[in-house]
Enzyme design. Structure first.
Site, PDB file in Angstrom:
ATOM      1  N   GLU A 138       0.869  -1.184   0.000  1.00 20.71           N
ATOM      2  CA  GLU A 138       0.000   0.000   0.000  1.00 20.71           C
ATOM      3  C   GLU A 138       0.903   1.231   0.000  1.00 20.71           C
ATOM      4  OE1 GLU A 138      -3.637   2.378   2.227  1.00 20.71           O
ATOM      5  OE2 GLU A 138      -2.526   0.899   3.393  1.00 20.71           O
TER       6      GLU A 138
ATOM      7  N   GLU B 289       4.951   4.836   3.598  1.00 20.93           N
ATOM      8  CA  GLU B 289       4.441   6.145   4.029  1.00 20.93           C
ATOM      9  C   GLU B 289       5.588   7.150   4.031  1.00 20.93           C
ATOM     10  OE1 GLU B 289       1.526   7.771   4.739  1.00 20.93           O
ATOM     11  OE2 GLU B 289       2.896   9.416   5.193  1.00 20.93           O
TER      12      GLU B 289
ATOM     13  N   ASP C 130      -3.203  11.728  -1.849  1.00 21.94           N
ATOM     14  CA  ASP C 130      -3.263  13.191  -1.821  1.00 21.94           C
ATOM     15  C   ASP C 130      -3.614  13.708  -3.216  1.00 21.94           C
ATOM     16  OD1 ASP C 130      -2.560  13.119   0.838  1.00 21.94           O
ATOM     17  OD2 ASP C 130      -0.425  13.454   0.472  1.00 21.94           O
TER      18      ASP C 130
ATOM     19  N   LYS D  36      -3.139  21.421  -7.881  1.00 24.91           N
ATOM     20  CA  LYS D  36      -2.558  22.310  -8.903  1.00 24.91           C
ATOM     21  C   LYS D  36      -2.010  21.484 -10.076  1.00 24.91           C
ATOM     22  CE  LYS D  36      -1.398  26.021  -5.795  1.00 24.91           C
ATOM     23  NZ  LYS D  36      -0.541  26.327  -4.669  1.00 24.91           N
TER      24      LYS D  36
ATOM     25  N   ASP E 218     -12.496   9.575  -2.401  1.00 24.62           N
ATOM     26  CA  ASP E 218     -13.790  10.282  -2.462  1.00 24.62           C
ATOM     27  C   ASP E 218     -13.648  11.560  -3.292  1.00 24.62           C
ATOM     28  OD1 ASP E 218     -12.208  11.740  -0.639  1.00 24.62           O
ATOM     29  OD2 ASP E 218     -14.012  12.619   0.237  1.00 24.62           O
TER      30      ASP E 218
ATOM     31  N   TYR F 260      -9.477   7.046   6.148  1.00 25.29           N
ATOM     32  CA  TYR F 260     -10.127   8.135   5.405  1.00 25.29           C
ATOM     33  C   TYR F 260     -11.478   7.701   4.857  1.00 25.29           C
ATOM     34  CZ  TYR F 260      -6.554  11.755   5.454  1.00 25.29           C
ATOM     35  OH  TYR F 260      -5.704  12.770   5.838  1.00 25.29           O
ATOM     36  N   GLU F 261     -11.568   6.459   4.431  1.00 28.89           N
ATOM     37  CA  GLU F 261     -12.834   5.966   3.877  1.00 28.89           C
ATOM     38  C   GLU F 261     -13.928   6.013   4.936  1.00 28.89           C
ATOM     39  OE1 GLU F 261     -12.348   2.124   2.167  1.00 28.89           O
ATOM     40  OE2 GLU F 261     -14.450   1.899   1.627  1.00 28.89           O
TER      41      GLU F 261
HETATM   42  N1  SAM Z   1      -4.330   5.540   2.880  1.00 27.54           N
HETATM   43  C1  SAM Z   1      -4.738   6.169   4.134  1.00 27.54           C
HETATM   44  C2  SAM Z   1      -6.241   6.158   4.258  1.00 27.54           C
HETATM   45  O1  SAM Z   1      -6.921   5.927   3.237  1.00 27.54           O
HETATM   46  O2  SAM Z   1      -6.740   6.341   5.363  1.00 27.54           O
HETATM   47  C3  SAM Z   1      -4.161   7.581   4.253  1.00 27.54           C
HETATM   48  C4  SAM Z   1      -4.641   8.573   3.241  1.00 27.54           C
HETATM   49  S1  SAM Z   1      -3.781  10.140   3.356  1.00 27.54           S
HETATM   50  C5  SAM Z   1      -4.842  11.258   2.580  1.00 27.54           C
HETATM   51  C6  SAM Z   1      -2.511   9.960   2.107  1.00 27.54           C
HETATM   52  C7  SAM Z   1      -1.200   9.446   2.694  1.00 27.54           C
HETATM   53  O3  SAM Z   1      -0.302   9.208   1.618  1.00 27.54           O
HETATM   54  C8  SAM Z   1      -0.527  10.437   3.609  1.00 27.54           C
HETATM   55  O4  SAM Z   1      -0.220   9.814   4.838  1.00 27.54           O
HETATM   56  C9  SAM Z   1       0.719  10.870   2.852  1.00 27.54           C
HETATM   57  O5  SAM Z   1       1.799  11.210   3.702  1.00 27.54           O
HETATM   58  C10 SAM Z   1       0.988   9.652   2.011  1.00 27.54           C
HETATM   59  N2  SAM Z   1       1.728   9.955   0.771  1.00 27.54           N
HETATM   60  C11 SAM Z   1       1.422  10.910  -0.129  1.00 27.54           C
HETATM   61  N3  SAM Z   1       2.316  10.931  -1.131  1.00 27.54           N
HETATM   62  C12 SAM Z   1       3.209   9.946  -0.854  1.00 27.54           C
HETATM   63  C13 SAM Z   1       4.376   9.473  -1.507  1.00 27.54           C
HETATM   64  N4  SAM Z   1       4.812  10.042  -2.645  1.00 27.54           N
HETATM   65  N5  SAM Z   1       5.050   8.463  -0.967  1.00 27.54           N
HETATM   66  C14 SAM Z   1       4.625   7.894   0.200  1.00 27.54           C
HETATM   67  N6  SAM Z   1       3.532   8.303   0.879  1.00 27.54           N
HETATM   68  C15 SAM Z   1       2.827   9.312   0.355  1.00 27.54           C
END
Ligand code: SAM
Length: 212
Positions: A43, A68, A117, A121, A153, A194-195
């Site tokens: 993941e 992460e 994320d 932009k 979402d 998040y879901e």
């Molecule tokens: N997957 C989890 C959930 O659905 O509950 C967390 C969602 S959170 C919005 C997105 C996560 O992806 C964040 O913790 C962020 O730090 C991580 N993330 C974003 N870009 C990343 C990257 N390039 N490499 C590793 N992690 C990343």
């Protein structure tokens, strides 16, 4: 997701046995870490790790690697492992841009992207985890018949992700823009942090499953 800086979190991550500290050293040999030949599912952007740890608990014959970017977020997963250790999962703190330096060709059997994320932009589009740039990285590490599952979402991000498929050489296997009302795709669904939050607010959840 970026939690407030937690004092000492980098040191705690550096000291944790649940985190693989020089993951590039295991490129092509991840099964050595787990001591078996079970398939490897990853993941990317695991956040606090609830989803991937639930999967690991349910599927002892699959090895899981949670990735992460931020120590402050990963720390939550590490703390959960300390109170409820699982033999078939480990974590990497890294930016997924480096992923082809960490997994060998066709070393990964499945990739999950959950609530990535959005990077709204245009100039940041390459940073979106379902972008064509990332799809080409996934292409290098995923087995030929491997799939990527993506949930969000965010409708703009989902639309973008759908438009990236053809130019990157991927195909839709399954798709819904309202997962929680799609009986077939909801079967066996494991909720992410998040879901749970966004679906309880009434936001429909989009999901695709793609293959080459
Ligand atoms: N997957 C989890 C959930 O659905 O509950 C967390 C969602 S959170 C919005 C997105 C996560 O992806 C964040 O913790 C962020 O730090 C991580 N993330 C974003 N870009 C990343 C990257 N390039 N490499 C590793 N992690 C990343």
């Amino acid at each position: 997701m970026r939690l407030r800086n937690i004092t000492g979190c980098r040191e705690m991550i550096a000291a944790s046995d649940y985190v693989i500290h020089e993951p590039q050293n295991y490129k092509g040999k991840w099964n050595e870490i787990f001591g078996n030949d079970h398939p490897i599912h990853i993941e990317i952007g695991m956040g606090k790790g609830r989803f991937i740890m639930d999967l690991a608990r349910m599927n002892p014959d699959i090895n899981y690697v949670g990735i992460e970017k931020y120590s402050s977020v990963l720390l939550r997963g590490v703390q959960k492992m300390e109170s409820d250790p699982l033999p078939n999962i480990c974590f990497i703190r890294m930016d997924a841009e480096e992923i082809t330096g960490v997994f060998g060709r066709e070393e990964v059997d499945k990739i999950y992207l959950n609530f990535s994320d959005p990077w709204p932009k245009d100039r940041h589009a390459k940073r979106r985890l379902p972008s064509r740039e990332f799809l080409s990285r996934y292409d290098q590490i995923l087995v030929r018949d491997g799939v990527i599952e993506f949930k969000t979402d965010n409708h703009n991000l989902f639309q973008f992700a759908l438009e990236e498929l053809e130019p990157a050489g991927w195909q839709l296997k399954q798709m819904t823009q309202d997962l929680h009302h799609n009986e077939e795709m909801m079967q066996g669904n494991v909720m992410t942090e998040y879901e749970e939050r966004f679906s309880s607010m009434g936001n429909p959840i989009c999901k695709y499953v793609i293959t080459r």
